[in-house]
Design a protein around this motif. Structure first.
Motif, PDB file in Angstrom:
ATOM      1  N   ILE A 183       4.575  13.277   2.066  1.00  0.00           N
ATOM      2  CA  ILE A 183       3.169  13.662   1.952  1.00  0.00           C
ATOM      3  C   ILE A 183       2.313  12.406   2.007  1.00  0.00           C
ATOM      4  O   ILE A 183       2.552  11.438   1.281  1.00  0.00           O
ATOM      5  N   VAL A 184       1.273  12.432   2.877  1.00  0.00           N
ATOM      6  CA  VAL A 184       0.305  11.329   2.964  1.00  0.00           C
ATOM      7  C   VAL A 184      -0.842  11.640   2.000  1.00  0.00           C
ATOM      8  O   VAL A 184      -1.443  12.710   2.072  1.00  0.00           O
ATOM      9  N   LEU A 185      -1.129  10.698   1.089  1.00  0.00           N
ATOM     10  CA  LEU A 185      -2.211  10.882   0.112  1.00  0.00           C
ATOM     11  C   LEU A 185      -3.371   9.970   0.460  1.00  0.00           C
ATOM     12  O   LEU A 185      -3.178   8.767   0.675  1.00  0.00           O
ATOM     13  N   GLU A 189       7.215  20.971   5.121  1.00  0.00           N
ATOM     14  CA  GLU A 189       7.589  20.057   6.203  1.00  0.00           C
ATOM     15  C   GLU A 189       6.795  18.754   6.156  1.00  0.00           C
ATOM     16  O   GLU A 189       6.873  17.945   7.078  1.00  0.00           O
ATOM     17  N   GLY A 190       5.986  18.548   5.099  1.00  0.00           N
ATOM     18  CA  GLY A 190       5.148  17.352   4.999  1.00  0.00           C
ATOM     19  C   GLY A 190       3.720  17.649   5.430  1.00  0.00           C
ATOM     20  O   GLY A 190       3.418  18.692   6.005  1.00  0.00           O
ATOM     21  N   GLY A 191       2.816  16.723   5.151  1.00  0.00           N
ATOM     22  CA  GLY A 191       1.416  16.915   5.502  1.00  0.00           C
ATOM     23  C   GLY A 191       0.542  15.903   4.784  1.00  0.00           C
ATOM     24  O   GLY A 191       0.999  14.825   4.398  1.00  0.00           O
ATOM     25  N   ARG A 192      -0.738  16.253   4.588  1.00  0.00           N
ATOM     26  CA  ARG A 192      -1.715  15.326   3.996  1.00  0.00           C
ATOM     27  C   ARG A 192      -2.426  16.008   2.825  1.00  0.00           C
ATOM     28  O   ARG A 192      -2.828  17.180   2.916  1.00  0.00           O
ATOM     29  N   VAL A 197      -9.334  18.961  -4.001  1.00  0.00           N
ATOM     30  CA  VAL A 197      -7.964  18.664  -3.572  1.00  0.00           C
ATOM     31  C   VAL A 197      -7.704  19.495  -2.308  1.00  0.00           C
ATOM     32  O   VAL A 197      -7.653  20.728  -2.370  1.00  0.00           O
ATOM     33  N   ARG A 198      -7.597  18.793  -1.150  1.00  0.00           N
ATOM     34  CA  ARG A 198      -7.414  19.472   0.136  1.00  0.00           C
ATOM     35  C   ARG A 198      -5.983  19.229   0.634  1.00  0.00           C
ATOM     36  O   ARG A 198      -5.443  18.140   0.452  1.00  0.00           O
ATOM     37  N   ASP A 199      -5.414  20.247   1.270  1.00  0.00           N
ATOM     38  CA  ASP A 199      -4.097  20.063   1.871  1.00  0.00           C
ATOM     39  C   ASP A 199      -4.103  20.635   3.287  1.00  0.00           C
ATOM     40  O   ASP A 199      -5.015  21.362   3.672  1.00  0.00           O
TER      41      ASP A 199
END
Length: 709
Positions: free
Chosen positions: A432-434, A469-472, A502-504
Motif C-alpha cells: 500500500i502506498v501512503l 491487490e495493493g493500492g493507495r 481517508v481515501r483509498d
C-alpha cells in the motif's frame, strides 16, 4: 549605698540590689542598711542573686525584702512592698499568711506545702493562686528567730490545667457511659483505666472485676497476641490503633469486633495514653464469609457450565453451514437480539482476558508459595497486558454507545497525522502506498487526540482490507466553513470545521452498503474477521466530539471517509510535553484529599497511592457520607469522587454541593462510564476534571498535584 561604700553583700543583687542601695530607709522599721544585723545582710546577700522566687519577712512586723525573681509574683505591689510591714501590702490574705509566719517564728520549724492556695490582689483584681512554699526560720546569734525566709514557686497554671483535665475526663466518662458503642481509655503506660457501660453490657462482665484485666480476658485466646502486639506498635510510634478480633459476648459466643483508638495528649503535648471505641461487626464479617463461599460456588458453576459450552460447541460444529445460511436473516432481527449476540462475543473476549489475568496471578501465587521468584516479571507482564486489552475493549464499547469519557484538547491535526505516519505504514504493509495531503494553515481542532488516532488507524486498516491487490491511501486535511444549507446536509450547526479524509483506491461500496456502514454489528467481512463495531465506534466518537462523519464511495472507484471536527480558537496542546513522564509529585504540608467511591477496592488503591505521596486522606462510601465530610471542619484541598454514587446524589451533584460549601474546592471525577452527570450540558468549570477508569497511578498522582496546585 554601693558595695564600695561598705555594702559588699549587694554585689550581683540585680535591680532589687540597686533599689535597696538607692532607697530612703528612714521611714522603714528596719532603719538604714548600715545598721542592719549581720545575719540580715548576709541573708539578703544570698537571696538577691538567686533565680528562685524568694521573699524575706524580718522582725515582728514582718518587713518584706525580696529578689528580682520574686518581684513579678506580687505584680502591682512592687516596689511599694519593699521595706514595709507585710500587713500593709498583703492585707487581703493577712489572716491566711500571718499564722504561717507566726508559726515559723514561734516554733522555729519549716513550713512546707505543695500547690497551696492563696487569695491575692496583684493586678488590680483579686484571684486565687497556688504556690509550692517552703517557709524557713532565719536565726540570730542567740538562736532566736529573726525572720522567715520564704522560697516559693507559683503553680497556678498547672493546678488549673489539672483541674480542667479532671473536669474534661469526668465529662468524657459521663458521655461515654451513655454511648451506644463500647469505649475504653488507657493511661500513659498502656494500662486500661476505663471501660464504659456498653462494654460491660456486651461482655457481661461486672465492673468490679477491674477494667485493666477484663479487656484482655474477653478477647479470644487466638487473637490476644495480635491485639496486644498491634496496640504496643501503636504506642511505640504514637499513631492510631485499628484491629479486628473476636470478643466474648455475654451469651458465651465470640463475636467479631472492630477496635480503633488514637493517642491523647494534655496541654503541652504530654502523653496521656489512648482512647478508643469498639464496634460489633460480627454480622458484616459473617456476610463477607458467606459472600466468599457464594463466589467460590459461582466459580465452580461457571467452570461446569464452561465445560458444557465446550461440549455444545463441538456439537454445533456440524451446524455451521445451516447457521451461515440464516446469518443474514438474524442480522435483520430486532436490535435487542443483535445486542445479545454482541454480548456473547464480548463475554467470550472477556473470559479469554480474565483467563490470562487469573492464570498469571495463579502462577505468581504458586511461585511465591513455593518460595520461587523466577518468571514473576513475565507473569506480571501477561496479567498487565490482558488487563490493558480488557480496558481497550470497554473503551470500544463506550465509543460505540457514545458514552465514553473523552478528553478533548486543542489539537494540531496535521502534526498528529505526521506522528502516525510510520505506524500506519507498518500496519498497512509495503503493498500500500501512503501519502499525506496536509492543508497549510490548518485550524486547531478541539478533539480527544488519542481517540482521533484510533479512528484514523481503524480507517486505514479498513482501506487496506478493501485493496487486497495493493493500492493507495491518502490522508488529507482541510478547513471548511459550513453555511446553513451545507450544515443541514451534514446534520451539524453552521460554522467552521476541520476535515480529515481517508481515501483509498479499493473496491468501493454500493449505495445500500454505504447506507448501513455505520449500523452496529454490520460488516462485509467474512464471519469471524470483523465485529461490525469499527465504523460505529468512529461515528460515536465524531458525534460525541461535536462533529460528523460521512462516506463517499462507488463500486470500483474507491472510498473516502470524511471526519468533520469542530474548530478551536487558540493554540494547540503540546502532546509531547503533556505526555512526558515525571516522578510522582509529593504532597504539600497538610494537603488533604476526600475520596468518595462506593467501590472499596477503588478507595483502597487511590488512598494508598496518595498516602504514599504524603497526602492526608478522608474516605466516604456514598454521597451522603461525602457531603457530611464536606460540611465538617476538616481541611479538604481536593474532592476525588466517582460519578455514579449511592446516597441521593451523583458525583457531579456532590461536586457542585462541595463547591458551594467550600468556594474554590478542586474536584477530580473518576469514572468508568460517563453519563450526562459527569460533564452536564457543557464543559466542566475551572478546577473540576474527569479521569477515565482504569488509569495509570502516576497519571492520577500528577493530576491530583496539578489540581491542588
Amino acid at each position: 549605698m554601693a558595695a564600695e561604700a561598705g555594702a559588699p553583700w549587694l554585689v550581683g543583687g540585680g535591680a532589687l540590689g540597686t533599689l535597696i542601695a538607692e532607697r530612703d530607709w528612714s521611714d522603714s522599721p528596719l532603719g538604714i542598711p548600715a545598721r542592719w544585723p549581720a545575719v540580715l545582710t548576709a541573708t539578703v546577700g544570698l537571696m538577691l542573686p538567686a533565680h528562685a522566687q524568694i521573699v524575706l519577712f524580718w522582725g515582728p512586723d514582718y518587713v518584706a525584702l525580696y529578689n528580682d525573681a520574686y518581684a513579678p509574683t506580687i505584680g502591682s505591689k512592687h516596689p511599694r512592698a519593699l521595706g514595709r510591714p507585710a500587713r500593709e501590702n498583703w492585707s487581703e490574705l493577712w489572716d491566711d499568711l500571718e499564722p504561717l509566719l507566726r508559726r515559723v517564728r514561734e516554733t522555729g520549724e519549716t513550713v512546707f506545702a505543695e500547690s497551696r492556695p492563696f487569695y491575692i490582689e496583684r493586678h488590680g483584681f483579686g484571684e486565687t493562686v497556688h504556690f509550692d512554699i517552703s517557709y524557713s526560720p532565719v536565726r540570730m546569734p542567740d538562736a532566736t528567730v529573726g525572720g522567715v525566709l520564704c522560697i516559693v514557686a507559683e503553680t497556678t497554671g498547672r493546678v488549673r490545667a489539672e483541674a480542667a483535665l479532671r473536669e474534661s475526663e469526668a465529662r468524657f466518662r459521663t458521655m461515654a457511659d451513655h454511648a451506644p458503642v463500647m469505649m475504653w481509655v488507657t493511661d500513659a503506660t498502656g494500662a486500661c483505666t476505663y471501660l464504659n457501660r456498653a462494654w460491660y453490657g456486651f461482655t457481661g462482665q461486672a465492673p468490679a472485676q477491674g477494667a485493666g484485666f477484663g479487656w484482655l480476658d474477653a478477647v479470644h485466646p487466638d487473637d490476644r497476641r495480635a491485639a496486644a502486639d498491634a496496640f504496643d506498635t501503636a504506642r511505640a510510634c504514637g499513631g492510631p490503633f485499628r484491629l479486628e478480633y473476636r470478643l466474648r459476648h455475654r451469651d458465651g459466643r465470640y463475636r467479631w469486633v472492630l477496635d480503633a483508638g488514637a493517642p491523647r495528649f494534655a496541654p503541652g503535648e504530654a502523653d496521656l495514653g489512648f482512647v478508643g471505641s469498639i464496634i460489633d461487626i460480627d454480622d458484616q464479617v459473617r456476610a463477607r464469609e458467606a459472600l466468599t463461599r457464594d463466589h467460590e460456588a459461582l466459580e465452580a458453576e461457571v467452570s461446569a457450565r464452561t465445560a458444557d459450552l465446550q461440549a455444545a460447541n463441538a456439537r454445533l460444529t456440524a451446524e455451521i453451514e445451516e447457521r451461515t445460511r440464516i446469518e443474514e436473516a438474524l442480522r435483520q432481527a430486532q436490535k435487542m437480539e443483535a445486542v445479545g449476540q454482541l454480548t456473547g462475543g464480548i463475554a467470550h473476549d472477556f473470559n479469554n482476558l480474565l483467563t490470562g489475568i487469573v492464570g498469571a496471578l495463579d502462577l505468581m501465587q504458586t511461585r511465591l508459595t513455593e518460595g520461587r521468584t523466577e518468571n514473576l516479571g513475565r507473569y506480571l507482564g501477561l496479567a498487565m497486558t490482558s488487563a490493558q486489552r480488557a480496558a481497550a475493549l470497554t473503551h470500544r464499547l463506550l465509543a460505540f454507545s457514545r458514552r465514553q469519557t473523552l478528553d478533548p484538547k486543542p489539537t494540531d491535526v496535521n502534526r498528529l497525522v505526521e506522528g502516525l505516519e510510520d505506524l500506519i505504514r507498518r500496519t498497512v504493509g509495503p503493498q500500500i502506498v501512503l501519502s499525506l495531503a496536509a492543508a497549510p494553515d490548518l485550524w486547531t481542532a478541539r478533539v480527544d487526540p488519542n481517540q482521533l488516532e484510533n479512528a484514523l488507524l481503524n480507517l486505514c486498516i479498513n482501506a487496506r482490507d478493501a485493496m487486497p491487490e495493493g493500492g493507495r491511501i491518502t490522508i488529507a486535511t482541510a478547513n471548511r466553513n459550513l453555511d446553513a444549507a451545507a450544515a443541514r446536509v451534514c446534520d451539524l450547526a453552521p460554522g467552521p470545521y476541520l476535515t480529515v479524509e481517508v481515501r483509498d483506491t479499493g473496491t468501493g461500496m454500493t449505495p445500500d452498503v454505504v447506507a448501513r456502514a455505520f449500523d452496529p454489528f454490520f460488516t462485509t467481512k467474512p464471519l469471524g474477521q470483523g465485529t461490525g463495531l469499527g465504523l460505529s465506534m468512529i461515528y460515536g466518537f465524531a458525534r460525541q466530539s461535536g462533529g460528523q462523519v460521512r462516506i463517499i464511495s462507488e463500486p470500483g472507484r474507491g472510498t473516502t471517509v470524511r471526519l468533520y471536527l469542530p474548530r478551536h480558537d487558540g493554540g494547540a496542546w503540546n502532546a509531547v510535553a503533556n505526555g512526558a513522564a515525571f516522578p510522582s509529585p509529593r504532597a504539600g504540608a497538610g494537603e488533604t484529599v476526600l475520596i468518595v467511591d462506593d467501590e472499596p477496592s477503588v478507595r483502597v488503591v487511590v488512598a494508598d497511592v496518595l498516602l504514599n505521596l504524603g497526602y492526608r486522606i478522608l474516605e466516604a462510601a456514598d454521597s451522603a457520607a461525602g457531603l457530611h465530610c464536606l460540611q465538617g471542619p476538616e481541611r479538604i484541598d481536593l474532592l476525588v469522587t466517582d460519578v455514579g454514587l449511592p446516597g441521593g446524589m451523583n458525583g457531579r451533584q456532590l461536586a457542585e454541593a462541595g463547591c458551594a460549601l467550600r468556594p474554590g474546592l478542586k474536584v477530580l471525577m473518576i469514572t468508568g462510564f460517563a453519563e450526562t452527570a459527569a460533564t452536564g450540558a457543557g464543559d466542566l468549570p475551572p478546577g473540576m476534571q474527569v479521569m477515565t477508569k482504569p488509569f495509570a497511578l502516576d497519571s492520577l498522582a500528577a493530576r491530583v498535584k496539578d489540581l491542588i496546585g
